[in-house]
Design a protein around this motif. Structure first.
Motif, PDB file in Angstrom:
ATOM      1  N   ILE A  52      -8.629  13.977 -24.317  1.00  8.78           N
ATOM      2  CA  ILE A  52      -9.023  14.399 -25.667  1.00  8.78           C
ATOM      3  C   ILE A  52      -9.354  13.184 -26.525  1.00  8.78           C
ATOM      4  O   ILE A  52     -10.314  13.203 -27.314  1.00  8.78           O
ATOM      5  CB  ILE A  52      -7.901  15.243 -26.306  1.00  8.78           C
ATOM      6  N   LEU A  53      -8.594  12.118 -26.369  1.00  9.67           N
ATOM      7  CA  LEU A  53      -8.847  10.893 -27.126  1.00  9.67           C
ATOM      8  C   LEU A  53     -10.227  10.332 -26.807  1.00  9.67           C
ATOM      9  O   LEU A  53     -10.943   9.851 -27.701  1.00  9.67           O
ATOM     10  CB  LEU A  53      -7.762   9.861 -26.809  1.00  9.67           C
ATOM     11  N   LYS A  54     -10.625  10.400 -25.556  1.00 12.07           N
ATOM     12  CA  LYS A  54     -11.958   9.938 -25.162  1.00 12.07           C
ATOM     13  C   LYS A  54     -13.038  10.732 -25.871  1.00 12.07           C
ATOM     14  O   LYS A  54     -14.027  10.163 -26.364  1.00 12.07           O
ATOM     15  CB  LYS A  54     -12.120  10.049 -23.643  1.00 12.07           C
ATOM     16  N   LEU A  55     -12.855  12.042 -25.955  1.00 13.11           N
ATOM     17  CA  LEU A  55     -13.836  12.894 -26.641  1.00 13.11           C
ATOM     18  C   LEU A  55     -13.822  12.629 -28.147  1.00 13.11           C
ATOM     19  O   LEU A  55     -14.868  12.671 -28.802  1.00 13.11           O
ATOM     20  CB  LEU A  55     -13.549  14.366 -26.352  1.00 13.11           C
ATOM     21  N   LEU A  56     -12.640  12.322 -28.675  1.00 15.54           N
ATOM     22  CA  LEU A  56     -12.555  11.950 -30.090  1.00 15.54           C
ATOM     23  C   LEU A  56     -13.385  10.704 -30.366  1.00 15.54           C
ATOM     24  O   LEU A  56     -14.097  10.614 -31.364  1.00 15.54           O
ATOM     25  CB  LEU A  56     -11.100  11.664 -30.481  1.00 15.54           C
ATOM     26  N   ALA A  57     -13.257   9.751 -29.461  1.00 17.37           N
ATOM     27  CA  ALA A  57     -13.985   8.490 -29.615  1.00 17.37           C
ATOM     28  C   ALA A  57     -15.490   8.702 -29.543  1.00 17.37           C
ATOM     29  O   ALA A  57     -16.267   7.903 -30.081  1.00 17.37           O
ATOM     30  CB  ALA A  57     -13.536   7.496 -28.550  1.00 17.37           C
ATOM     31  N   GLU A  58     -15.905   9.782 -28.877  1.00 14.96           N
ATOM     32  CA  GLU A  58     -17.330  10.119 -28.793  1.00 14.96           C
ATOM     33  C   GLU A  58     -17.800  10.889 -30.013  1.00 14.96           C
ATOM     34  O   GLU A  58     -18.973  11.241 -30.128  1.00 14.96           O
ATOM     35  CB  GLU A  58     -17.593  10.942 -27.530  1.00 14.96           C
ATOM     36  N   GLY A  59     -16.850  11.184 -30.934  1.00 16.65           N
ATOM     37  CA  GLY A  59     -17.205  11.866 -32.175  1.00 16.65           C
ATOM     38  C   GLY A  59     -17.153  13.377 -32.097  1.00 16.65           C
ATOM     39  O   GLY A  59     -17.637  14.066 -33.006  1.00 16.65           O
ATOM     40  N   ALA A  60     -16.556  13.918 -31.045  1.00  8.19           N
ATOM     41  CA  ALA A  60     -16.506  15.370 -30.880  1.00  8.19           C
ATOM     42  C   ALA A  60     -15.506  15.989 -31.860  1.00  8.19           C
ATOM     43  O   ALA A  60     -14.432  15.435 -32.108  1.00  8.19           O
ATOM     44  CB  ALA A  60     -16.105  15.728 -29.453  1.00  8.19           C
ATOM     45  N   SER A  61     -15.859  17.143 -32.412  1.00  9.62           N
ATOM     46  CA  SER A  61     -14.965  17.880 -33.297  1.00  9.62           C
ATOM     47  C   SER A  61     -13.935  18.631 -32.454  1.00  9.62           C
ATOM     48  O   SER A  61     -14.070  18.738 -31.235  1.00  9.62           O
ATOM     49  CB  SER A  61     -15.751  18.885 -34.131  1.00  9.62           C
ATOM     50  N   ASN A  62     -12.919  19.163 -33.116  1.00  9.37           N
ATOM     51  CA  ASN A  62     -11.913  19.956 -32.394  1.00  9.37           C
ATOM     52  C   ASN A  62     -12.560  21.128 -31.662  1.00  9.37           C
ATOM     53  O   ASN A  62     -12.188  21.461 -30.539  1.00  9.37           O
ATOM     54  CB  ASN A  62     -10.848  20.482 -33.357  1.00  9.37           C
ATOM     55  N   ARG A  63     -13.523  21.763 -32.321  1.00  6.89           N
ATOM     56  CA  ARG A  63     -14.192  22.908 -31.704  1.00  6.89           C
ATOM     57  C   ARG A  63     -14.954  22.492 -30.452  1.00  6.89           C
ATOM     58  O   ARG A  63     -14.885  23.171 -29.419  1.00  6.89           O
ATOM     59  CB  ARG A  63     -15.154  23.566 -32.702  1.00  6.89           C
ATOM     60  N   LYS A 100      -5.963  20.963 -31.761  1.00  7.59           N
ATOM     61  CA  LYS A 100      -5.439  20.429 -33.024  1.00  7.59           C
ATOM     62  C   LYS A 100      -4.039  19.862 -32.823  1.00  7.59           C
ATOM     63  O   LYS A 100      -3.702  18.790 -33.345  1.00  7.59           O
ATOM     64  CB  LYS A 100      -5.428  21.529 -34.081  1.00  7.59           C
ATOM     65  N   ASN A 101      -3.215  20.575 -32.062  1.00  4.39           N
ATOM     66  CA  ASN A 101      -1.863  20.093 -31.780  1.00  4.39           C
ATOM     67  C   ASN A 101      -1.891  18.792 -30.991  1.00  4.39           C
ATOM     68  O   ASN A 101      -1.127  17.854 -31.271  1.00  4.39           O
ATOM     69  CB  ASN A 101      -1.075  21.143 -30.992  1.00  4.39           C
ATOM     70  N   HIS A 102      -2.787  18.726 -29.984  1.00  2.00           N
ATOM     71  CA  HIS A 102      -2.909  17.508 -29.183  1.00  2.00           C
ATOM     72  C   HIS A 102      -3.343  16.326 -30.054  1.00  2.00           C
ATOM     73  O   HIS A 102      -2.821  15.211 -29.910  1.00  2.00           O
ATOM     74  CB  HIS A 102      -3.931  17.713 -28.063  1.00  2.00           C
ATOM     75  N   VAL A 103      -4.303  16.557 -30.931  1.00  2.00           N
ATOM     76  CA  VAL A 103      -4.794  15.486 -31.811  1.00  2.00           C
ATOM     77  C   VAL A 103      -3.654  14.980 -32.697  1.00  2.00           C
ATOM     78  O   VAL A 103      -3.475  13.774 -32.883  1.00  2.00           O
ATOM     79  CB  VAL A 103      -5.973  15.978 -32.673  1.00  2.00           C
ATOM     80  N   SER A 104      -2.860  15.919 -33.221  1.00  2.00           N
ATOM     81  CA  SER A 104      -1.720  15.539 -34.051  1.00  2.00           C
ATOM     82  C   SER A 104      -0.735  14.678 -33.261  1.00  2.00           C
ATOM     83  O   SER A 104      -0.232  13.664 -33.763  1.00  2.00           O
ATOM     84  CB  SER A 104      -1.021  16.803 -34.570  1.00  2.00           C
ATOM     85  N   THR A 116      -1.295   6.100 -35.793  1.00  2.00           N
ATOM     86  CA  THR A 116      -2.511   5.954 -36.589  1.00  2.00           C
ATOM     87  C   THR A 116      -2.598   7.102 -37.584  1.00  2.00           C
ATOM     88  O   THR A 116      -1.991   8.151 -37.396  1.00  2.00           O
ATOM     89  CB  THR A 116      -3.765   5.959 -35.694  1.00  2.00           C
ATOM     90  N   GLU A 117      -3.377   6.895 -38.650  1.00  2.00           N
ATOM     91  CA  GLU A 117      -3.419   7.876 -39.729  1.00  2.00           C
ATOM     92  C   GLU A 117      -4.527   8.908 -39.561  1.00  2.00           C
ATOM     93  O   GLU A 117      -4.461   9.985 -40.140  1.00  2.00           O
ATOM     94  CB  GLU A 117      -3.590   7.165 -41.073  1.00  2.00           C
ATOM     95  N   ASN A 118      -5.562   8.562 -38.790  1.00  2.00           N
ATOM     96  CA  ASN A 118      -6.672   9.501 -38.654  1.00  2.00           C
ATOM     97  C   ASN A 118      -7.375   9.305 -37.316  1.00  2.00           C
ATOM     98  O   ASN A 118      -7.050   8.380 -36.547  1.00  2.00           O
ATOM     99  CB  ASN A 118      -7.668   9.349 -39.818  1.00  2.00           C
ATOM    100  N   LEU A 166      -8.551   2.215 -31.940  1.00  2.00           N
ATOM    101  CA  LEU A 166      -7.433   1.642 -31.181  1.00  2.00           C
ATOM    102  C   LEU A 166      -7.625   1.866 -29.681  1.00  2.00           C
ATOM    103  O   LEU A 166      -7.350   0.983 -28.861  1.00  2.00           O
ATOM    104  CB  LEU A 166      -6.115   2.258 -31.641  1.00  2.00           C
ATOM    105  N   ALA A 167      -8.107   3.065 -29.344  1.00  2.00           N
ATOM    106  CA  ALA A 167      -8.322   3.392 -27.930  1.00  2.00           C
ATOM    107  C   ALA A 167      -9.357   2.463 -27.304  1.00  2.00           C
ATOM    108  O   ALA A 167      -9.192   1.990 -26.174  1.00  2.00           O
ATOM    109  CB  ALA A 167      -8.777   4.841 -27.799  1.00  2.00           C
ATOM    110  N   ARG A 168     -10.445   2.202 -28.047  1.00  2.00           N
ATOM    111  CA  ARG A 168     -11.488   1.306 -27.538  1.00  2.00           C
ATOM    112  C   ARG A 168     -10.950  -0.120 -27.418  1.00  2.00           C
ATOM    113  O   ARG A 168     -11.210  -0.832 -26.446  1.00  2.00           O
ATOM    114  CB  ARG A 168     -12.708   1.324 -28.457  1.00  2.00           C
TER     115      ARG A 168
END
Length: 225
Positions: free
Chosen positions: A172-183, A197-201, A209-211, A218-220
């Motif tokens: 999920i963190l990898k997809l976050l880094a790619e800019g993907a939304s929760n949906r 949403k729970n995983h992101v939290s 981290t705050e956001n 940080l992941a990169r």
């Protein structure tokens, strides 16, 4: 019936409250003796029933309510009436909610998507004085206890935050880094959006981290994927 379990429902959503009443009153040995639509009224209603020697055996308490939330109402009730048996019934399984509810004195914690049979079984357990937390919530709670314990260790003995991440959270963190939304993440991984949403939290908490942007950076930086 003298052995009926009397129940006070505290839930701000009218449809949910009425649905709970219907389900509970169809169950042999259970009786709804009151309803409240917010935490403040829940406390007042409990006190009024107690003053009439009709204190409910069980209080079903929603967490997200106006005027006074479920944790605050639970705290107020337990402080003045330690004998109150309160079950938190909510849509949220976030660790902080669970910790706060337990610290407030709740004896049970269930998500609203449980089958009616599990709700009835929990009511009966708590009525006898046996605490109960839904297993999937208890698992998250144990993980969080472990995380808090590790974070309290001397710095020299701590593992790095990213070592706490599960394979799914890394994904999920990898997809976050790619800019993907929760949906989008939910669609890609075939998960419920609430689960994402729970995983992101959890990821933000573990990486401290705050956001999402900070987490991705940080992941990169640490080359987590």
């Amino acid at each position: 019936m003298t052995n009926e379990i009397s129940i006070l429902i505290c839930e701000d959503q009218t449809l949910m409250r009425q649905g709970l009443r219907t389900i509970l009153e169809l169950e042999p040995g259970m009786k709804v003796i009151g309803e409240a639509a917010n935490g403040e009224d829940a406390v007042k209603h409990y006190i009024a029933l107690r003053d009439e020697n009709k204190a409910p055996d069980i209080v079903l308490m929603d967490i997200e309510m106006p005027r006074m939330n479920g944790v605050q109402a639970t705290t107020a009730l337990i402080e003045s009436h330690p004998q109150a048996h309160i079950i938190i019934l909510t849509t949220f399984d976030y660790e902080d909610y669970v910790f706060d509810a337990i610290k407030a004195g709740a004896m049970g914690y269930l998500l609203k998507d449980v089958p009616a049979s599990e709700l009835m079984a929990t009511i009966r357990k708590v009525h006898t004085g046996e605490p109960f937390i839904q297993p999937r919530i208890a698992n998250k709670l144990l993980i969080e206890f472990g995380r808090k314990e590790r974070s309290s260790r001397p710095q020299s003995l701590r593992t790095s935050p990213e070592e706490d991440l599960s394979p799914r959270e890394i994904e999920i963190l990898k997809l976050l880094a790619e800019g993907a939304s929760n949906r989008k993440i939910a669609e890609r991984l075939v998960l419920a959006e609430g689960t994402v949403k729970n995983h992101v939290s959890n990821i933000l908490s573990k990486l401290q981290t705050e956001n999402r942007t900070q987490a991705a950076h940080l992941a990169r930086e640490r080359k987590l994927f």
